[in-house]
Design an enzyme around this catalytic site. Structure first.
Site, PDB file in Angstrom:
ATOM      1  N   GLN A 258       0.948  -0.587   0.325  1.00 17.72           N
ATOM      2  CA  GLN A 258       0.201  -0.392   0.094  1.00 17.72           C
ATOM      3  C   GLN A 258       0.684   0.852  -0.114  1.00 17.72           C
ATOM      4  O   GLN A 258       1.670   1.528   1.055  1.00 17.72           O
ATOM      5  CB  GLN A 258      -0.895   0.431   1.120  1.00 17.72           C
TER       6      GLN A 258
ATOM      7  N   ALA B  82     -11.724   2.641   3.019  1.00 15.05           N
ATOM      8  CA  ALA B  82     -10.906   1.995   3.115  1.00 15.05           C
ATOM      9  C   ALA B  82      -9.872   2.824   2.028  1.00 15.05           C
ATOM     10  O   ALA B  82     -10.403   3.089   1.803  1.00 15.05           O
ATOM     11  CB  ALA B  82     -11.644   0.162   2.641  1.00 15.05           C
ATOM     12  N   HIS B  83      -9.531   1.608   1.390  1.00 15.69           N
ATOM     13  CA  HIS B  83      -7.845   2.476   0.791  1.00 15.69           C
ATOM     14  C   HIS B  83      -8.216   2.883  -0.702  1.00 15.69           C
ATOM     15  O   HIS B  83      -9.543   2.291  -0.752  1.00 15.69           O
ATOM     16  CB  HIS B  83      -6.773   1.211   0.095  1.00 15.69           C
ATOM     17  N   ASN B  84      -7.765   3.525  -1.046  1.00 15.36           N
ATOM     18  CA  ASN B  84      -8.600   4.087  -2.666  1.00 15.36           C
ATOM     19  C   ASN B  84     -10.163   5.145  -2.702  1.00 15.36           C
ATOM     20  O   ASN B  84     -10.282   5.561  -3.288  1.00 15.36           O
ATOM     21  CB  ASN B  84      -8.610   3.603  -4.013  1.00 15.36           C
TER      22      ASN B  84
END
EC number: 2.3.1.191
Length: 351
Positions: A215, A256-258
């Site tokens: 990440q 969460a990511h993005n």
């Protein structure tokens, strides 16, 4: 032993001042000097307090008010008891909140927990970090290499700011919060225990089980955002996780990511937003909303509490249910299910 007073009013305001500040109409101008030194709910008012009444279901509260003054719609004004200054306003709750921020400014923006100023000798600040004059770093806080913190920002005890993070001016980082791989704007409030910039949940199937996907993105938090206690915002996998200007996020929310969240959104507690979701401006999410990955929520959409989303939501629509669908359809299904259940129950009774 007397009870401590945690929030003392900044000063007294008069009904006339409140009218001028909020744009309310003071119905009886002879009451302009009525003193206001407290806030209270309409059903628990007291001498010296400002209350508000709004909405038809609360209309009955007008007759039994105990308060110095009331903010209410113009058509409620005639029902106020004698002696209560009536401030007619089309949006009483918003006007009440404005007065509250003036009367209790220390309750609107968190301040130092220890009363310290400047950088505490009990804090760890890396020599390469830049803390502007006027910032406060309290005891036990850790400021890593290359960090930049703007004037007026408070870093509370035991908060940790990781390498190269940038935090703007007049912000707040609560006790025990951690921030890494993040760029944060001005007037951002991050409450205690929040986690900003940790790994996103990225794994792929491998021969021996799940294998981690690095990440390497960041978290970008724009101006005037507020993030609640124990909320988590994962950094991006390769692109950034972004939270737009003016957005307010409750406690215990997972982002969460993005994920990309627009401006002036409201996200209530226990909501979970999966990876790569795009949320437009002015979206409202009730408590416990769940969003599957890679969805798009259009600007101005309203997502009902405890709803689960597995498809995109068009701009401006109201959705509810599990799985979520347009509100009108969800209500029709509920009505149909109740009708079927009732008819079966009656049939069983006749048997």
């Amino acid at each position: 032993m007397t009870d401590p007073v945690f929030f003392a009013p900044s000063r007294r305001y008069t009904a006339g001042e409140v009218a001028n500040l909020t744009g309310a109409n003071l119905v009886d101008s002879s009451q302009a000097d009525v003193a206001i030194e407290a806030l209270a709910p309409a059903n628990e008012g007291r001498d010296g307090a400002l209350v508000f009444v709004d909405g038809k279901r609360n209309f009955a509260l007008m007759q039994s008010l105990k308060a110095a003054a009331v903010l209410c719609p113009a058509d409620f004004a005639s029902r106020a008891p004698q002696g209560v200054a009536v401030l007619a306003h089309p949006r009483p709750q918003q006007a009440f909140a404005m007065v509250g921020r003036l009367l209790f400014p220390q309750a609107s923006t968190p301040g130092p927990m220890t009363g310290e100023t400047g950088v505490s000798p009990q804090a760890h600040v890396d020599p390469s970090a830049h803390v502007e004059a006027g910032a406060i770093v309290e005891a036990g806080a850790v400021i890593g290499p290359g960090v930049s913190i703007g004037t007026g920002t408070v870093v509370a005890p035991h908060a940790v700011i990781g390498r190269s993070c940038k935090i703007g001016r007049d912000g707040y980082v609560g006790p025990g919060a951690s921030i890494q791989y993040a760029l944060i704007g001005n007037r951002v409030i991050i409450h205690g225990g929040a986690r900003i910039g940790q790994d996103g949940f990225g794994f792929v199937a491998g021969a021996k089980g799940p294998e981690r996907v690095p990440q390497i993105g960041r978290v970008i938090i724009q101006d005037d955002v507020e993030i609640g206690s124990n909320t988590t915002v994962d950094r991006g996998a390769m692109s950034d996780t972004v939270i737009g200007q003016g957005t307010k996020i409750d406690n215990l929310v997972q982002i969460a990511h993005n994920v990309r969240i627009g401006r002036n959104c409201i996200i209530a507690g226990l909501s979970g937003i999966s990876g790569s979701v795009v949320v437009g401006d002015n979206v409202t999410m009730g408590g416990g909303v769940g969003l599957a990955d890679h969805l798009t929520i259009g600007p101005g959409a309203k997502l009902a509490a405890r709803s689960g989303f597995m498809s995109n939501v068009p701009a401006g629509e109201v959705w509810a249910g599990y799985p979520a669908q347009p509100m009108a359809e969800a209500l029709r299904e509920i009505a149909w299910l109740r009708k079927v259940a009732k008819s079966r129950k009656q049939g069983d009774g006749n048997g």
